[in-house]
Write an enzyme that holds these catalytic residues in place. Structure first.
Site, PDB file in Angstrom:
ATOM      1  N   ASN A   9      10.381  10.844   6.624  1.00 16.31           N
ATOM      2  CA  ASN A   9      11.122   9.338   6.603  1.00 16.31           C
ATOM      3  C   ASN A   9      12.145   9.729   5.281  1.00 16.31           C
ATOM      4  O   ASN A   9      11.605   9.458   4.036  1.00 16.31           O
ATOM      5  CB  ASN A   9       9.695   8.653   6.535  1.00 16.31           C
ATOM      6  CG  ASN A   9       9.741   7.498   5.770  1.00 16.31           C
ATOM      7  OD1 ASN A   9      11.093   6.483   6.035  1.00 16.31           O
ATOM      8  ND2 ASN A   9       8.641   6.443   4.922  1.00 16.31           N
ATOM      9  N   TRP A  10      13.376   9.050   5.934  1.00 15.72           N
ATOM     10  CA  TRP A  10      14.274   9.029   4.288  1.00 15.72           C
ATOM     11  C   TRP A  10      14.185   7.860   3.327  1.00 15.72           C
ATOM     12  O   TRP A  10      14.585   8.014   2.483  1.00 15.72           O
ATOM     13  CB  TRP A  10      15.522   9.322   4.848  1.00 15.72           C
ATOM     14  CG  TRP A  10      16.225  10.661   5.226  1.00 15.72           C
ATOM     15  CD1 TRP A  10      14.871  11.200   5.038  1.00 15.72           C
ATOM     16  CD2 TRP A  10      16.431  11.208   5.552  1.00 15.72           C
ATOM     17  NE1 TRP A  10      15.686  13.286   5.434  1.00 15.72           N
ATOM     18  CE2 TRP A  10      16.705  12.633   5.705  1.00 15.72           C
ATOM     19  CE3 TRP A  10      18.945  10.511   5.300  1.00 15.72           C
ATOM     20  CZ2 TRP A  10      17.979  12.919   5.497  1.00 15.72           C
ATOM     21  CZ3 TRP A  10      19.760  11.340   5.645  1.00 15.72           C
ATOM     22  CH2 TRP A  10      19.333  13.293   5.735  1.00 15.72           C
ATOM     23  N   LYS A  11      13.124   6.883   3.847  1.00 16.02           N
ATOM     24  CA  LYS A  11      13.374   5.757   2.428  1.00 16.02           C
ATOM     25  C   LYS A  11      14.460   4.992   2.664  1.00 16.02           C
ATOM     26  O   LYS A  11      14.984   5.448   3.564  1.00 16.02           O
ATOM     27  CB  LYS A  11      12.545   5.639   1.472  1.00 16.02           C
ATOM     28  CG  LYS A  11      10.675   6.595   2.399  1.00 16.02           C
ATOM     29  CD  LYS A  11       9.635   7.152   1.049  1.00 16.02           C
ATOM     30  CE  LYS A  11       8.634   7.785   1.466  1.00 16.02           C
ATOM     31  NZ  LYS A  11       7.488   7.457   0.415  1.00 16.02           N
ATOM     32  N   HIS A  95       4.472   1.537   7.439  1.00 12.37           N
ATOM     33  CA  HIS A  95       4.172   2.190   6.256  1.00 12.37           C
ATOM     34  C   HIS A  95       3.649   0.942   5.032  1.00 12.37           C
ATOM     35  O   HIS A  95       3.982   0.133   4.436  1.00 12.37           O
ATOM     36  CB  HIS A  95       5.587   2.576   6.017  1.00 12.37           C
ATOM     37  CG  HIS A  95       5.401   3.583   4.787  1.00 12.37           C
ATOM     38  ND1 HIS A  95       5.496   3.576   3.656  1.00 12.37           N
ATOM     39  CD2 HIS A  95       5.771   5.000   5.105  1.00 12.37           C
ATOM     40  CE1 HIS A  95       5.425   4.255   2.723  1.00 12.37           C
ATOM     41  NE2 HIS A  95       5.678   5.226   3.646  1.00 12.37           N
ATOM     42  N   GLU A  97       4.880   0.911   2.410  1.00 10.51           N
ATOM     43  CA  GLU A  97       5.034   0.479   1.249  1.00 10.51           C
ATOM     44  C   GLU A  97       6.060  -0.581   1.447  1.00 10.51           C
ATOM     45  O   GLU A  97       6.399  -1.993   1.192  1.00 10.51           O
ATOM     46  CB  GLU A  97       6.544   1.497   0.910  1.00 10.51           C
ATOM     47  CG  GLU A  97       5.794   2.437   0.034  1.00 10.51           C
ATOM     48  CD  GLU A  97       7.130   4.027   0.644  1.00 10.51           C
ATOM     49  OE1 GLU A  97       8.176   3.964   1.246  1.00 10.51           O
ATOM     50  OE2 GLU A  97       6.403   5.069  -0.328  1.00 10.51           O
ATOM     51  N   GLU A 165      -1.879   8.022   5.824  1.00 15.66           N
ATOM     52  CA  GLU A 165      -0.939   8.711   4.274  1.00 15.66           C
ATOM     53  C   GLU A 165      -2.113   8.147   3.502  1.00 15.66           C
ATOM     54  O   GLU A 165      -1.820   6.170   3.563  1.00 15.66           O
ATOM     55  CB  GLU A 165       0.347   7.812   4.276  1.00 15.66           C
ATOM     56  CG  GLU A 165       1.172   7.679   5.686  1.00 15.66           C
ATOM     57  CD  GLU A 165       2.901   8.496   5.137  1.00 15.66           C
ATOM     58  OE1 GLU A 165       2.865   9.479   5.216  1.00 15.66           O
ATOM     59  OE2 GLU A 165       2.489   6.661   5.270  1.00 15.66           O
ATOM     60  N   GLY A 171       4.297  10.583  -2.536  1.00 16.42           N
ATOM     61  CA  GLY A 171       5.409  10.306  -3.561  1.00 16.42           C
ATOM     62  C   GLY A 171       4.390  10.577  -4.879  1.00 16.42           C
ATOM     63  O   GLY A 171       5.393  10.917  -5.502  1.00 16.42           O
ATOM     64  N   SER A 210       2.308  13.163   0.443  1.00 17.54           N
ATOM     65  CA  SER A 210       2.960  14.623  -0.663  1.00 17.54           C
ATOM     66  C   SER A 210       2.980  16.119  -0.171  1.00 17.54           C
ATOM     67  O   SER A 210       2.986  16.802   0.117  1.00 17.54           O
ATOM     68  CB  SER A 210       2.059  14.896  -1.814  1.00 17.54           C
ATOM     69  OG  SER A 210       2.398  13.234  -2.758  1.00 17.54           O
ATOM     70  N   GLY A 231       7.959  12.804   3.277  1.00 12.72           N
ATOM     71  CA  GLY A 231       8.606  11.423   2.692  1.00 12.72           C
ATOM     72  C   GLY A 231      10.127  12.642   2.119  1.00 12.72           C
ATOM     73  O   GLY A 231      10.776  13.706   2.144  1.00 12.72           O
TER      74      GLY A 231
HETATM   75  P1  PGA Z   1       5.820  11.306   0.542  1.00 11.06           P
HETATM   76  O1  PGA Z   1       6.196  10.732   1.453  1.00 11.06           O
HETATM   77  O2  PGA Z   1       6.057  12.883   1.323  1.00 11.06           O
HETATM   78  O3  PGA Z   1       7.069  11.660  -0.538  1.00 11.06           O
HETATM   79  O4  PGA Z   1       4.924  11.161   0.092  1.00 11.06           O
HETATM   80  C1  PGA Z   1       4.950  10.527   2.625  1.00 11.06           C
HETATM   81  C2  PGA Z   1       5.325   9.092   3.397  1.00 11.06           C
HETATM   82  O5  PGA Z   1       5.653   8.413   2.691  1.00 11.06           O
HETATM   83  O6  PGA Z   1       5.803   8.866   4.430  1.00 11.06           O
END
Ligand code: PGA
Length: 247
Positions: A9-11, A95, A97, A165, A171, A210, A231
Site C-alpha cells: 500500500n503506497w498510500k 483502511h 486512515e 491492521e 507506521g 509495521s 505500507g
Molecule cells: P506500515 O503501513 O507497513 O507502513 O505500517 C501498513 C498499512 O497501513 O497498510
C-alpha cells in the site's frame, strides 16, 4: 485456503519515476517466482501506468480506496468501475486512515466492498483497533464488530480478502506479539464464518502494521496469517521483495 497475498500500500506516495521500483520487483519475481500472490496498490494517479508497466508480470495492481457508486456527482471520488478500467484488479477498503481521516463507517466500508465486487475487483477489507481500545481490553470486540459491519454477506464465495491492521502498529514500528496477532486472527476467522458461512473459512486474513523484512518470517508463519498488507516497506523493491520471500 487462499494462496497467501503480499500487498503493498503506497498510500499518498509515489510519482511516475517511482514505478522503477515496481518494475524492479516484477523483474526479480520473473527470475524467481513468489510463493505468494503479490500486489502493489499505488495512488490512483499511477494505477494505469503501473498496470501498463506490470502487464505480463506476476505483480497485480490494486487501488487504495473506491467510491460506492458507479458514477455521478461525487467530485474528487473514483468509482470501482473506473479503477478496473484503469487496470486495477484489487482495492483496499476501510483502511484506518480512511476510517479516521474521512469518517468512514462500517456501513460505508461494506458499501465500498460491494462496489468493488460489482466492478470485478477483489476487496481487501481492513479492520483494526486503536491503542486506547486495546488498552481497554476491547480489541477483539472492536475488530469482530468491524468484520460484522464491514464484510457484506453477499461476498460469500467471491474473491475477498481481509486485513487486520492495529491502528497503533501502522507506521510506528510497533507490532503486536505473535500470540496477540493469532488471537485476533482467530476471532476474525470466527466472525467471517458467522457472516459468510462456510466460505468464511477460506478467506485470507492478512496482517498489516509495521511489517518489515526483519519481522516478516515470524509474522507470516503465525496461525491464520494469510499474508501481509505492507505500507512503508513496500515503497522499495528490495525491502518488499524480502517480505515476499518470507512466505
Ligand atoms: P506500515 O503501513 O507497513 O507502513 O505500517 C501498513 C498499512 O497501513 O497498510
Amino acid at each position: 485456503m487462499a494462496k497467501p497475498l503480499i500487498a503493498g500500500n503506497w498510500k499518498m506516495n509515489g510519482l511516475a519515476a517511482d514505478l522503477t521500483e515496481a518494475v524492479a520487483l516484477a523483474q526479480a519475481l520473473a527470475q524467481q517466482p513468489a510463493k505468494a500472490r503479490v500486489a502493489l496498490c499505488p495512488p490512483a494517479t499511477l494505477i494505469e501506468r503501473a498496470a501498463r508497466a506490470l502487464a505480463d508480470s506476476p505483480v497485480l495492481v490494486g487501488a487504495e480506496d473506491c467510491h460506492a457508486q458507479v458514477s455521478g456527482a461525487f467530485t474528487g471520488d473514483i468509482s470501482a468501475e473506473m479503477l478496473a478500467d484503469a487496470g486495477a484488479v484489487l482495492v483496499v477498503v476501510g483502511h484506518s486512515e480512511r476510517r479516521a481521516g474521512h469518517g468512514e463507517s462500517d456501513a460505508d466500508v461494506a458499501a465500498k466492498a460491494l462496489a468493488a465486487a460489482r466492478a470485478g475487483l477483489e476487496p481487501i477489507i481492513c479492520v483494526g483497533e486503536t491503542l486506547a481500545e486495546r488498552e481497554a481490553g476491547r480489541a477483539l470486540e472492536i475488530v469482530t464488530g468491524q468484520i460484522k459491519g464491514s464484510v457484506p454477506a453477499a461476498l460469500a464465495g467471491g474473491a475477498v480478502t481481509v486485513a487486520y491492521e492495529p491502528v497503533w502498529a501502522i507506521g510506528t514500528g510497533l507490532t503486536p506479539t505473535i500470540p496477540q496477532i493469532e488471537e485476533v486472527h482467530g476471532a476474525i476467522r470466527q466472525a467471517l464464518v458467522e457472516v459468510l458461512g462456510p466460505a468464511g473459512a477460506e478467506v485470507g486474513i492478512l496482517y498489516g502494521g509495521s511489517v518489515k523484512p526483519d519481522n516478516a518470517v515470524e509474522i507470516l508463519r503465525a496461525t491464520e496469517v494469510g499474508g501481509a498488507l505492507v505500507g512503508g516497506a513496500s515503497l522499495k523493491a528490495a525491502d518488499f521483495l524480502q517480505i515476499i520471500r518470507a512466505v
